[in-house]
Design an enzyme around this catalytic site. Sequence first.
Site, PDB file in Angstrom:
ATOM      1  N   CYS A   1       0.789  -1.236   0.000  1.00  0.00           N
ATOM      2  CA  CYS A   1       0.000   0.000   0.000  1.00  0.00           C
ATOM      3  C   CYS A   1       0.819   1.282   0.000  1.00  0.00           C
ATOM      4  CB  CYS A   1      -0.933   0.006   1.209  1.00  0.00           C
ATOM      5  SG  CYS A   1      -2.143  -1.304   1.132  1.00  0.00           S
TER       6      CYS A   1
HETATM    7  N1  LIG Z   1      -2.367  -6.255   1.598  1.00  0.00           N
HETATM    8  C1  LIG Z   1      -2.850  -5.256   2.313  1.00  0.00           C
HETATM    9  O1  LIG Z   1      -2.458  -5.083   3.461  1.00  0.00           O
HETATM   10  C2  LIG Z   1      -3.891  -4.314   1.761  1.00  0.00           C
HETATM   11  C3  LIG Z   1      -4.570  -3.455   2.626  1.00  0.00           C
HETATM   12  C4  LIG Z   1      -5.536  -2.604   2.137  1.00  0.00           C
HETATM   13  C5  LIG Z   1      -5.808  -2.600   0.774  1.00  0.00           C
HETATM   14  N2  LIG Z   1      -5.147  -3.438  -0.078  1.00  0.00           N
HETATM   15  C6  LIG Z   1      -5.513  -3.405  -1.500  1.00  0.00           C
HETATM   16  O2  LIG Z   1      -6.278  -4.548  -1.830  1.00  0.00           O
HETATM   17  C7  LIG Z   1      -6.004  -4.986  -3.159  1.00  0.00           C
HETATM   18  C8  LIG Z   1      -5.628  -6.461  -3.170  1.00  0.00           C
HETATM   19  O3  LIG Z   1      -4.397  -6.619  -2.514  1.00  0.00           O
HETATM   20  P1  LIG Z   1      -3.905  -7.978  -1.856  1.00  0.00           P
HETATM   21  O4  LIG Z   1      -2.849  -7.563  -0.880  1.00  0.00           O
HETATM   22  O5  LIG Z   1      -5.044  -8.797  -1.376  1.00  0.00           O
HETATM   23  O6  LIG Z   1      -3.232  -8.708  -3.111  1.00  0.00           O
HETATM   24  P2  LIG Z   1      -2.618 -10.194  -3.169  1.00  0.00           P
HETATM   25  O7  LIG Z   1      -1.521 -10.133  -4.161  1.00  0.00           O
HETATM   26  O8  LIG Z   1      -2.363 -10.702  -1.805  1.00  0.00           O
HETATM   27  O9  LIG Z   1      -3.802 -11.085  -3.735  1.00  0.00           O
HETATM   28  C9  LIG Z   1      -4.323 -10.952  -5.002  1.00  0.00           C
HETATM   29  C10 LIG Z   1      -4.835 -12.314  -5.458  1.00  0.00           C
HETATM   30  O10 LIG Z   1      -5.463 -12.097  -6.736  1.00  0.00           O
HETATM   31  C11 LIG Z   1      -5.148 -13.217  -7.577  1.00  0.00           C
HETATM   32  N3  LIG Z   1      -5.349 -12.791  -8.960  1.00  0.00           N
HETATM   33  C12 LIG Z   1      -4.507 -12.089  -9.755  1.00  0.00           C
HETATM   34  N4  LIG Z   1      -5.092 -11.863 -10.951  1.00  0.00           N
HETATM   35  C13 LIG Z   1      -6.321 -12.422 -10.908  1.00  0.00           C
HETATM   36  C14 LIG Z   1      -7.407 -12.498 -11.805  1.00  0.00           C
HETATM   37  N5  LIG Z   1      -7.347 -11.939 -13.031  1.00  0.00           N
HETATM   38  N6  LIG Z   1      -8.520 -13.161 -11.424  1.00  0.00           N
HETATM   39  C15 LIG Z   1      -8.599 -13.735 -10.203  1.00  0.00           C
HETATM   40  N7  LIG Z   1      -7.605 -13.686  -9.305  1.00  0.00           N
HETATM   41  C16 LIG Z   1      -6.486 -13.038  -9.646  1.00  0.00           C
HETATM   42  C17 LIG Z   1      -3.750 -13.589  -7.197  1.00  0.00           C
HETATM   43  O11 LIG Z   1      -3.464 -14.925  -7.566  1.00  0.00           O
HETATM   44  C18 LIG Z   1      -3.774 -13.377  -5.679  1.00  0.00           C
HETATM   45  O12 LIG Z   1      -4.162 -14.557  -5.003  1.00  0.00           O
HETATM   46  C19 LIG Z   1      -4.937  -4.034  -3.666  1.00  0.00           C
HETATM   47  O13 LIG Z   1      -5.523  -3.014  -4.410  1.00  0.00           O
HETATM   48  C20 LIG Z   1      -4.334  -3.464  -2.413  1.00  0.00           C
HETATM   49  O14 LIG Z   1      -3.802  -2.176  -2.616  1.00  0.00           O
HETATM   50  C21 LIG Z   1      -4.203  -4.307   0.396  1.00  0.00           C
END
Ligand SMILES: NC(=O)c1ccc[n+]([C@@H]2O[C@H](COP(=O)([O-])OP(=O)(O)OC[C@H]3O[C@@H](n4cnc5c(N)ncnc54)[C@H](O)[C@@H]3O)[C@@H](O)[C@H]2O)c1
Length: 421
Positions: free
Chosen positions: A261
């Site tokens: 983030c």
């Molecule tokens: N990690 C954090 O602490 C956090 C906190 C707040 C907000 N966010 C936001 O949330 C969002 C997601 O982040 P995250 O940390 O969960 O990401 P992540 O990388 O942990 O997980 C994403 C998942 O999506 C899957 N994926 C990728 N392409 C895909 C597709 N086309 N169809 C289906 N699945 C697919 C991946 O295999 C993975 O399992 C981001 O925008 C991030 O900025 C993250």
Amino acid sequence: MKPELAIVGAGYVGLPLARCFAEAGIGVVLVDVDAERVEAINRGESHVEDVPAETLAPLVEAGTLAATTDYDAVREADAIVIALPTPLSANREPDLSIVRSAVQELATRLRKGHLVVLESTTYPGTTREEVLPILGAGGLEVGKDFHLAFSPERIDPGREDWTVKTTPKVVGGVTAACTDRACEFYGRAIDTVFSVSSPEAAELTKLLENIFRSVNIALVNELAQLCDRMRVDVWEVVEAAATKPFGFMSFTPGPGLGGHCLPVDPFYLAWKAREFDFYTEFIELAGKVNENMPYFCLEKITRALNSHEKAVKGSRIHLVGVAYKADVGDLRESPALKLIELLRDEGAELSYYDPHVAELPEQGLSSQELDGSLEKADCVAIVTAHSGIDYDRLAERARLVVDFRNATGRNGSANGRVWKL
Ligand SMILES: NC(=O)c1ccc[n+]([C@@H]2O[C@H](COP(=O)([O-])OP(=O)(O)OC[C@H]3O[C@@H](n4cnc5c(N)ncnc54)[C@H](O)[C@@H]3O)[C@@H](O)[C@H]2O)c1
């Protein structure tokens, strides 16, 4: 159990959200392109520390939570949440390609009655300008045939005092009906739902939260560099300022920003602002200060070694903690990786210890226990202060310590071999 909720993306955001709804008795299916991850979840195994297998497995066994690679699973669900990565491109511009391709998949399966919510952090306007046109292309009308909203995720990996259930959820729909529907849905599993008038307001809320942190961390990082020159202990100053019960909020310096983030999200807003002939100077300045921190850490290690009449070149440097924050194994944008690169460029011989990160394949390193490594190292650098490590003992045994997290505390200051940020 019929899944009422489909979550696209089973990552750090998707899996904890799935657990929260499943624990509220609502059937959830996670849709993810990563077949290995999907199979692991279906065996009750978790790759996210905040969702331990002990809590995941019973939900999977009860049939309340499942995962699949098949997008067709969204057809049956009432609500679809998108929790996919929103990275920056090589030239630091928003890269929405993952979200866009997933929304294309959803569009071919969208039906009357569906609620779609984007949770991925992004710039204001994404839900309305990017997601809505794709979903609406098939002729269904938003606010009537289907509902669309944005609701920012507030996951803080490793945090235990606030959970997905107890952290208030901000929701902004494309229409008033969309907001109502999304609020009602989240209200089934989350204690407090706070509605705003538009998806843009909800999108910007998330960015404000992250920019607030990034700017305040930059402020204290800049102060740390000044304190270094003035030979004042920045940690002592921050601790003292934090005794003020009002008007001050404590942020601590460190070797740089990490995680998905903070190093990324502010640039989503900076990019969008340019469309409005507006330059977000606080964001750019904070980015500049925070990105410089690994270079400052290199300088500090160099000076510390110099005090022992050693050069970085050829010195054995043992890093403690390489994940981007304490008590998690997440390496994304971790400043330790940048520091490794910088130290290697200078010819250092590197090793590391991290109880949460067994291997760094790209760097060709694997975690080495502290026993045996401490005495051998010319310098031990504490980059991330995981709990469960005896830092006083570490400071006693190592020849030279550079502590970027104040893990050695005041004991460290009393020991002439410990250099603190
Ligand atoms: N990690 C954090 O602490 C956090 C906190 C707040 C907000 N966010 C936001 O949330 C969002 C997601 O982040 P995250 O940390 O969960 O990401 P992540 O990388 O942990 O997980 C994403 C998942 O999506 C899957 N994926 C990728 N392409 C895909 C597709 N086309 N169809 C289906 N699945 C697919 C991946 O295999 C993975 O399992 C981001 O925008 C991030 O900025 C993250």
